[in-house]
Design an enzyme around this catalytic site. Structure first.
Site, PDB file in Angstrom:
ATOM      1  N   ARG A   1       0.831  -1.196   0.000  1.00 40.55           N
ATOM      2  CA  ARG A   1       0.000   0.000   0.000  1.00 40.55           C
ATOM      3  C   ARG A   1       0.867   1.248   0.000  1.00 40.55           C
ATOM      4  O   ARG A   1       0.567   2.228  -0.685  1.00 40.55           O
ATOM      5  CB  ARG A   1      -0.941  -0.004   1.198  1.00 40.55           C
ATOM      6  CG  ARG A   1      -2.049   1.035   1.042  1.00 40.55           C
ATOM      7  CD  ARG A   1      -2.971   1.075   2.228  1.00 40.55           C
ATOM      8  NE  ARG A   1      -2.243   1.414   3.442  1.00 40.55           N
ATOM      9  CZ  ARG A   1      -2.792   1.587   4.634  1.00 40.55           C
ATOM     10  NH1 ARG A   1      -4.096   1.429   4.773  1.00 40.55           N
ATOM     11  NH2 ARG A   1      -2.070   1.893   5.660  1.00 40.55           N
TER      12      ARG A   1
ATOM     13  N   ASP B   1     -13.221  -3.175  -3.233  1.00 42.27           N
ATOM     14  CA  ASP B   1     -14.077  -2.701  -2.152  1.00 42.27           C
ATOM     15  C   ASP B   1     -15.516  -2.660  -2.637  1.00 42.27           C
ATOM     16  O   ASP B   1     -15.766  -2.524  -3.840  1.00 42.27           O
ATOM     17  CB  ASP B   1     -13.656  -1.317  -1.657  1.00 42.27           C
ATOM     18  CG  ASP B   1     -14.233  -1.053  -0.282  1.00 42.27           C
ATOM     19  OD1 ASP B   1     -13.670  -1.559   0.704  1.00 42.27           O
ATOM     20  OD2 ASP B   1     -15.280  -0.388  -0.182  1.00 42.27           O
TER      21      ASP B   1
HETATM   22  O1  CP3 Z   1     -11.827  -9.826   2.019  1.00 41.48           O
HETATM   23  C1  CP3 Z   1     -10.878  -9.366   1.336  1.00 41.48           C
HETATM   24  O2  CP3 Z   1      -9.665  -9.581   1.602  1.00 41.48           O
HETATM   25  C2  CP3 Z   1     -11.209  -8.584   0.073  1.00 41.48           C
HETATM   26  C3  CP3 Z   1     -11.229  -7.193   0.156  1.00 41.48           C
HETATM   27  C4  CP3 Z   1     -12.364  -6.389   0.765  1.00 41.48           C
HETATM   28  C5  CP3 Z   1     -12.132  -5.064   1.221  1.00 41.48           C
HETATM   29  N1  CP3 Z   1     -13.333  -4.510   1.551  1.00 41.48           N
HETATM   30  C6  CP3 Z   1     -10.821  -4.405   1.257  1.00 41.48           C
HETATM   31  C7  CP3 Z   1     -10.625  -3.259   2.166  1.00 41.48           C
HETATM   32  C8  CP3 Z   1     -13.726  -6.646   0.917  1.00 41.48           C
HETATM   33  C9  CP3 Z   1     -14.492  -7.924   0.640  1.00 41.48           C
HETATM   34  C10 CP3 Z   1     -14.322  -5.443   1.400  1.00 41.48           C
HETATM   35  C11 CP3 Z   1     -15.775  -5.283   1.632  1.00 41.48           C
HETATM   36  C12 CP3 Z   1     -16.273  -4.102   2.333  1.00 41.48           C
HETATM   37  N2  CP3 Z   1     -15.834  -2.814   2.233  1.00 41.48           N
HETATM   38  C13 CP3 Z   1     -17.403  -4.117   3.185  1.00 41.48           C
HETATM   39  C14 CP3 Z   1     -18.275  -5.319   3.478  1.00 41.48           C
HETATM   40  C15 CP3 Z   1     -17.646  -6.243   4.410  1.00 41.48           C
HETATM   41  C16 CP3 Z   1     -17.482  -5.718   5.810  1.00 41.48           C
HETATM   42  O3  CP3 Z   1     -16.325  -5.589   6.239  1.00 41.48           O
HETATM   43  O4  CP3 Z   1     -18.500  -5.425   6.449  1.00 41.48           O
HETATM   44  C17 CP3 Z   1     -17.605  -2.797   3.648  1.00 41.48           C
HETATM   45  C18 CP3 Z   1     -18.662  -2.348   4.613  1.00 41.48           C
HETATM   46  C19 CP3 Z   1     -16.618  -1.989   3.034  1.00 41.48           C
HETATM   47  C20 CP3 Z   1     -16.454  -0.508   3.156  1.00 41.48           C
HETATM   48  C21 CP3 Z   1     -15.142  -0.156   3.725  1.00 41.48           C
HETATM   49  N3  CP3 Z   1     -13.927  -0.319   3.091  1.00 41.48           N
HETATM   50  C22 CP3 Z   1     -14.895   0.396   4.993  1.00 41.48           C
HETATM   51  C23 CP3 Z   1     -15.966   0.738   6.028  1.00 41.48           C
HETATM   52  C24 CP3 Z   1     -13.517   0.578   5.094  1.00 41.48           C
HETATM   53  C25 CP3 Z   1     -12.787   1.271   6.198  1.00 41.48           C
HETATM   54  C26 CP3 Z   1     -12.707   0.437   7.419  1.00 41.48           C
HETATM   55  C27 CP3 Z   1     -11.420  -0.304   7.430  1.00 41.48           C
HETATM   56  O5  CP3 Z   1     -11.419  -1.467   7.808  1.00 41.48           O
HETATM   57  O6  CP3 Z   1     -10.429   0.342   7.076  1.00 41.48           O
HETATM   58  C28 CP3 Z   1     -12.921   0.074   3.908  1.00 41.48           C
HETATM   59  C29 CP3 Z   1     -11.486   0.033   3.598  1.00 41.48           C
HETATM   60  C30 CP3 Z   1     -10.910  -1.289   3.186  1.00 41.48           C
HETATM   61  N4  CP3 Z   1     -11.474  -2.191   2.334  1.00 41.48           N
HETATM   62  C31 CP3 Z   1      -9.628  -1.794   3.578  1.00 41.48           C
HETATM   63  C32 CP3 Z   1      -9.449  -3.019   2.935  1.00 41.48           C
HETATM   64  C33 CP3 Z   1      -8.243  -3.924   2.986  1.00 41.48           C
HETATM   65  C34 CP3 Z   1      -8.633  -1.063   4.455  1.00 41.48           C
HETATM   66  C35 CP3 Z   1      -8.043   0.013   3.638  1.00 41.48           C
HETATM   67  C36 CP3 Z   1      -6.629   0.322   3.990  1.00 41.48           C
HETATM   68  O7  CP3 Z   1      -5.712  -0.432   3.600  1.00 41.48           O
HETATM   69  O8  CP3 Z   1      -6.408   1.348   4.641  1.00 41.48           O
END
Ligand code: CP3
Length: 357
Positions: free
Chosen positions: A40, A77
């Site tokens: 990242r 995402d």
């Molecule tokens: O499962 C996996 O490895 C695949 C990747 C994946 C991500 N997001 C990567 C991600 C999947 C399947 C998601 C789904 C997702 N994204 C959901 C549904 C599943 C759940 O967790 O409830 C939701 C609600 C989101 C929206 C989202 N994306 C939020 C609320 C956030 C911030 C919160 C957090 O954990 O940082 C993200 C960011 C995100 N999506 C990250 C990752 C790896 C972190 C980003 C980073 O590297 O800073």
């Protein structure tokens, strides 16, 4: 199309017998892995990882290179879809997602149109690239958000703890919320079908926020639209069945209605009792889950004990995919994941042997 060498996940999602319980972890590629944090930093940001097929492929494979997991999940995402509708997604460092143009008035809602699939080509390119890199080692899971969960972010403009804007709309102008959900359902159906065309071998719909609704509202505003998606998906691609998994966090009381959508499997969060879930849905669907992600914060012994308890609660019958009840925490020690994978594989084989399966 060639089936993956390790097709345990696909078999378990179709309730076919397997020698052991397959497992993958929600958010298995992510910040708990130092190699993810390094990628990242090189890419610049989370969305730079998602938008570049080479980076998305690299981080998708990172957890598989460390642990013998039984599936890969597309690195992307759920919020790519409303971003493609023009809402302006950003992820500020250390904060959650933000939309620059949340849906807050009737004119904006009426102007909303289904996401143009060309704007999501970067996701489909990532799917193709990951499939090539996997070389049929394990299956690739595609995913999207549910129409309702996407609408939460589209209307609130960010994460929320009270959902006051979307609930305000639901209880004053349900017609406008239905319009958004209709646009989302059409977009998600096209988006998942494109992922399938490009090589996703199973797909999962994440309904992270359906559990904040009353039963009546859940059926009307979340489940009805997931049912439309299930009905609109390509369930077979190049001669292989493509299983569909629905996951409503906090949806344990609606499992029968969820199974009635015609999906192949249900994701369970950790508040659900596996034996009760199985009794409710019978043999209609597979079940995926449901260890508390918090249990990975303890000792190796604690992880092993809890993993065995979860396996025993589901029992040795076909139709269980091991997973966490929600995404893995960024504070998880990677060595606890190694322990988890080893214990799930070993103990589930033992349980099947003991059951004479
Ligand atoms: O499962 C996996 O490895 C695949 C990747 C994946 C991500 N997001 C990567 C991600 C999947 C399947 C998601 C789904 C997702 N994204 C959901 C549904 C599943 C759940 O967790 O409830 C939701 C609600 C989101 C929206 C989202 N994306 C939020 C609320 C956030 C911030 C919160 C957090 O954990 O940082 C993200 C960011 C995100 N999506 C990250 C990752 C790896 C972190 C980003 C980073 O590297 O800073």
């Amino acid at each position: 199309m060639t089936r993956p060498v390790n097709d345990t996940l696909l078999r378990a999602l179709m309730r076919e017998p397997t020698d052991y319980t397959p497992l993958w972890l929600m958010r298995q590629a992510g910040r708990y892995l130092p190699e993810y944090r390094a990628s990242r930093a090189t890419a610049g940001s989370f969305m730079d990882l998602c938008r570049n097929a080479a980076f998305a492929t690299e981080v998708t494979l990172q957890p598989l290179d460390r642990f013998p997991l039984d599936a890969a999940i597309l690195f992307s995402d759920i919020l790519t879809v409303p971003d493609a509708m023009g809402l302006g997604l950003s992820f500020a460092e250390g904060e959650g997602p933000r939309f620059a143009r949340p849906l807050r008035d009737e004119a904006a809602i009426r102007a909303l149109e289904a996401a143009p699939m060309e704007k999501l080509d970067y996701v489909f390119n990532a799917v193709s690239s990951i499939r090539r890199a996997l070389d049929n080692r394990v299956p690739l899971i595609g995913f999207s958000g549910s129409p309702f969960t996407l609408a939460c972010y589209m209307i609130e403009g960010r994460g929320s703890d009270d959902f006051r804007h979307i609930k305000g709309l639901m209880y004053s102008r349900p017609d406008l919320l239905h319009h958004i959900l209709d646009v989302n359902a059409r977009s998600v159906t096209a988006y998942l079908n494109q992922q399938i065309e490009h090589g996703a071998q199973a797909v999962m719909v994440f309904d992270t926020w359906g559990g904040v609704l009353s039963g009546t509202a859940y059926r009307e505003f979340s489940l009805a639209y997931m049912r439309r998606i299930v009905a609109g998906l390509k369930r077979e691609h190049e001669g292989q069945r493509v299983p569909v998994v629905l996951f409503t966090k906090g949806g344990g009381q609606w499992l029968v209605d969820m199974a009635d959508t015609g999906c192949d499997a249900l994701g369970l969060d950790w508040t659900v009792d596996p034996a009760q879930a199985r009794a409710l849905v019978g043999s209609r669907v597979s079940l995926q889950g449901n260890m508390d992600p918090g249990s990975l914060m303890g000792s190796a012994e604690g992880v092993a004990t809890e993993a065995q308890r979860v396996l025993e609660a589901f029992g040795p019958a076909p139709g269980h995919v091991f997973n966490l009840g929600h995404g893995i925490s960024q504070h998880t020690p990677p060595e606890n994941v190694a322990t988890l994978v080893e214990v799930v594989h070993r103990h589930s084989r033992k349980l099947r042997e003991a059951a004479g399966a």
